[in-house]
Design a protein around this motif. Structure first.
Motif, mmCIF file in Angstrom:
data_model
loop_
_atom_site.group_PDB
_atom_site.id
_atom_site.type_symbol
_atom_site.label_atom_id
_atom_site.label_comp_id
_atom_site.label_asym_id
_atom_site.label_seq_id
_atom_site.Cartn_x
_atom_site.Cartn_y
_atom_site.Cartn_z
ATOM 1 N N GLY A 286 65.769 -26.746 -55.446
ATOM 2 C CA GLY A 286 65.374 -25.356 -55.236
ATOM 3 C C GLY A 286 64.975 -25.017 -53.807
ATOM 4 N N THR A 287 65.029 -25.978 -52.901
ATOM 5 C CA THR A 287 64.532 -25.755 -51.541
ATOM 6 C C THR A 287 65.332 -24.701 -50.774
ATOM 7 N N GLU A 289 66.678 -21.965 -51.768
ATOM 8 C CA GLU A 289 66.727 -20.652 -52.422
ATOM 9 C C GLU A 289 66.782 -19.527 -51.382
ATOM 10 N N THR A 290 67.712 -18.614 -51.565
ATOM 11 C CA THR A 290 67.914 -17.531 -50.604
ATOM 12 C C THR A 290 68.109 -16.218 -51.357
ATOM 13 N N ALA A 291 67.510 -15.154 -50.814
ATOM 14 C CA ALA A 291 67.655 -13.855 -51.473
ATOM 15 C C ALA A 291 69.032 -13.260 -51.161
ATOM 16 N N VAL A 314 68.802 -13.932 -56.322
ATOM 17 C CA VAL A 314 68.634 -15.103 -55.450
ATOM 18 C C VAL A 314 69.707 -16.129 -55.797
ATOM 19 N N ASP A 330 69.695 -12.671 -47.223
ATOM 20 C CA ASP A 330 68.513 -12.395 -46.415
ATOM 21 C C ASP A 330 68.132 -13.677 -45.679
#
Lengths: 331, 397
Positions: A286-287, A289-291, A314, A330
């Motif tokens: 999960g590191t 994770e990007t919107a 995400v 983002d």
């Protein structure tokens, strides 16, 4: 406290997936156009352990590898059984299985299980046609674990439905069969109309049945429905196929990159010197994770729940891709 | 159950080294080196378990979860393996993935981003206060604050009994060891924790909107089995405290001994993130867990038979000469994040990004205010699994 957990109640451990030299022991017709093939190891050794839902890759020619669910008894480490429907419009794999004779050598690889039977107090099994094969092993296991279960089994005609007779005789109160020419299609509204909290639904069969069951299970708890597809899910032709190049705009950094097929958004971002952090690079930790600002992600991680994946807000950029030709992140 | 069902295959290196004596726990490095040199895996005759100490061995075992299962427990004794059955740490496959998705939700980067300012502000205030005193206990006064106040609040357990949490969490990890005296004497304490998780970590007593309550919500939605809820509380209660606390104390001790490295951080605070990784590489707060081999496995030529238990020594992998040059040397400018302190594979630490955030916030604050740490008195924890200090008095200038 451990007593209250049902970890041990169903068999879950599969042996290591491996290449196997197999020999056909027996080929038996079990329904119209369906043969059950029993396989042993060529060297006479024990086969790897498997759990219900597991399948075997069978190599039927230089470029023909097919997956068939194991449908025998997991306690029998000497032989595996698969059951195969001759597909008239298939790609030739099933024809070759039907041509097998006792003593023929077959190369295989397995077991692999993408359709595990998770512990639950109750199960509803739904099988369409040859989709009965993984369900057959699950039923034995559910029975052994003392779970309550029901089977809805549909097919074109009585004689086309493999294992129908044995199942109806052995479990008359639990099995409902629907030969289409006699009693029409399965009544999914009746079976799935009211979600039952402690029940897992396992379904295997042709795409129209799977789609109907998926639709009927929308009000059910997330993860209650478990499905195995024999044919790939139909991809909406309007969206880009999964592994073609995509365009990714990293909005916060003001950079747009073309990300090549079979690479990763993460590595493209790293190469461009963007401040990304990652760890496992396989959608577990999960590191990364990007919107997502715009575009539709094609999720391939194990971190997000189906609902979170569906929201498309995400994504894990190490392993996931895009269904749209363009993503705006983002980052 | 942990002993192999068959006799040891030929060609397996054996050792009578005991990693759990007081002496080895206080200074494990020579023993680890000896085990690494003996082979890709070594049979510990005293415990009848395999030891993985090379970096590549530890990584392979952790990544191949189909062979090296967690569902039979990851502790070095059967009693404890029964107690924690079914929590996220001790499960495999789909059940694990479903539970992990729930536990990791508030710990994912975009959720943590919302905590960044709060944790930074708390760290600044705390460090202000401690530096003004001139001397303090880094193992308690500095290291306890963020895990014990901020994180415990987010987890949302009832205030009643929360003061016990530090003892419970530490003793829980002691129970991970082989069945030695430390393990046995920790068991009654662990039972209190398990009972708290089932009777107090329940609806109505948990803080609304907290992480612990979200586990109950997930069970209501059918994402996880309701039976898993109490043991999943321990997924949060157990690892959120000592691990981070010990890492903070180890960091202070390392910077006290290596003022040149501290000067680098002071001159360029952007090095803090890398420094945190180097601290936990050298001083892994969790030194070892284990796995259970469900089938035979060829580890670089040595066969690990089905039915064996394999101890993975993160702390030893982190100092493997095959992976790191001059591995015992503290160098905050090493950039490789390949250390095993957070594990690898499907069970990689769910809280690692929160831990990084907490530790970095403290050392960013310290870098602005402290030129030198001087240790005036210290006491290392004598613990089966964890490494760090229970007391670390420092004066700062």
């Amino acid at each position: 406290m451990s007593e209250t957990l049902s970890m041990d109640s169903v068999r879950e451990a599969d042996g290591p997936e491996q290449d196997l030299d197999l020999v056909v022991e027996q080929v038996e017709t079990v329904a119209d156009e369906v043969v059950a093939v029993t396989l042993r190891r060529a060297d006479g050794e024990a086969l790897p352990a498997w759990s219900p839902g597991a399948h075997l890759d069978v190599r039927l020619g230089p470029d023909i590898v097919r997956q068939y669910s194991l449908c025998g008894n997991p306690d029998d480490r000497d032989r595996w059984r698969i059951a195969v429907l001759r597909e008239v419009n298939g790609r030739g794999g099933s024809e070759r299985v039907h041509a097998l004779r006792s003593g023929d050598a077959v190369a295989g690889r397995g077991p692999r299980n993408n359709f595990k039977l998770d512990p639950a107090p109750r199960y509803l099994f739904i099988a369409g046609g040859i989709g009965i094969t993984p369900i057959l092993a699950m039923i034995t296991e559910a029975e052994r674990a003392g779970a309550r279960w029901q089977l809805l089994y549909g097919g074109r005609t009585r004689s086309s439905m493999a294992f129908r007779e044995e199942l109806s005789l052995e479990y008359p109160d639990r099995v409902t069969t629907h030969p289409e020419d006699e009693s029409g299609l399965l009544d999914l509204r009746e079976a799935l109309g009211t979600p039952i909290v402690d029940t897992l639904v396992y379904c295997c069969g042709p795409e129209p049945l799977l789609a109907a069951v998926e639709a009927a299970c929308v009000p059910w708890p997330e993860n209650a429905l478990r499905i195995e597809r024999f044919t790939p899910k139909v991809i909406d032709p309007d969206v880009t196929s999964a592994d073609t190049a995509i365009e990714v705009e990293f909005r916060a950094s003001g950079i747009t990159l073309r990300v090549a097929a079979c690479s990763s958004i993460l590595s493209a971002a790293e190469e461009a010197g963007l401040p990304v952090v990652s760890s496992c690079q396989e959608g577990i930790c999960g590191t990364c994770e990007t919107a997502v600002v715009e575009g539709e992600p094609d999720h391939r991680d194990s971190v997000l729940s189906p609902a979170e994946q569906a929201s498309g807000e995400v994504m894990m950029i190490c392993c996931s891709w895009a269904k749209s030709s363009r993503l705006v992140l983002d980052l | 159950m942990t002993a192999p069902t068959r006799s040891l295959p030929v060609g397996v290196p054996e050792s009578d080294f005991d990693p759990y004596t007081d002496e080895a726990l206080l200074d494990p490095w020579p023993g680890y080196r000896q085990l690494r040199e003996a082979g890709p895996t070594v049979w510990l005759s005293k415990y009848e378990m395999f030891a993985m100490t090379r970096h590549s061995s530890v990584r392979r075992v952790l990544e191949d979860w189909q062979t090296f299962s967690s569902a039979y427990g990851v502790m070095m004794n059967d009693e404890m393996n029964k107690v924690l059955r079914g929590n996220t740490l001790c499960s495999d496959g789909e059940q694990h993935d479903a539970q992990r998705r729930v536990v990791i939700r508030p710990l994912r980067p975009l959720s943590l981003r919302a905590l960044h300012d709060q944790i930074t502000a708390e760290a600044e205030q705390l460090v202000d206060r401690l530096v003004a005193k001139g001397s303090f206990d880094a193992a308690t006064e500095l290291a306890h604050h963020l895990p014990l106040t901020v994180v415990s609040n987010l987890i949302g357990l009832p205030e009643d009994g929360r003061e016990q949490m530090l003892v419970w969490a530490s003793e829980m990890f002691n129970c991970f060891g082989p069945a030695n005296e430390r393990t046995v004497s920790a068991f009654p304490v662990l039972q209190q924790m398990v009972s708290y998780a089932s009777t107090q970590a329940v609806r109505g007593k948990l803080k609304p909107g907290s992480w612990a309550e979200a586990i109950h919500d997930a069970a209501d939605r059918g994402e996880i089995s309701p039976e898993a809820v109490p043991v999943m509380m321990i997924d949060y209660m157990g690892p959120s405290l000592d691990t981070t606390i010990f890492a903070i104390s180890s960091a202070v001790e390392l910077f006290a001994r290596h003022p040149d490295q501290w000067d680098l951080v002071r001159q360029d605070p952007s090095l803090v993130a890398g420094a945190v990784e180097e601290v936990i590489r050298l001083e892994a707060p969790i030194q070892d867990f284990s796995r259970y081999a469900v089938s035979d496995y060829d580890l670089d030529g040595v066969i690990v038979p089905a039915g064996s238990r394999a101890i993975v020594f993160y702390g030893a992998a982190n100092r493997d000469e095959r992976e790191y040059s001059d591995p015992d040397h503290f160098d905050i400018r090493r950039t490789a994040r390949t250390h095993m302190s957070f594990g690898a594979g499907p069970h990689q630490c769910v809280g690692m990004n929160l831990a990084r955030l907490e530790i970095s916030a403290l050392f960013m604050a310290l870098a602005k205010r402290v030129r030198r740490f001087e240790v005036t008195s210290s006491q290392r924890a004598l613990h089966n699994i964890l490494r760090g200090f229970t007391q670390l008095e420092v004066s700062v200038s």
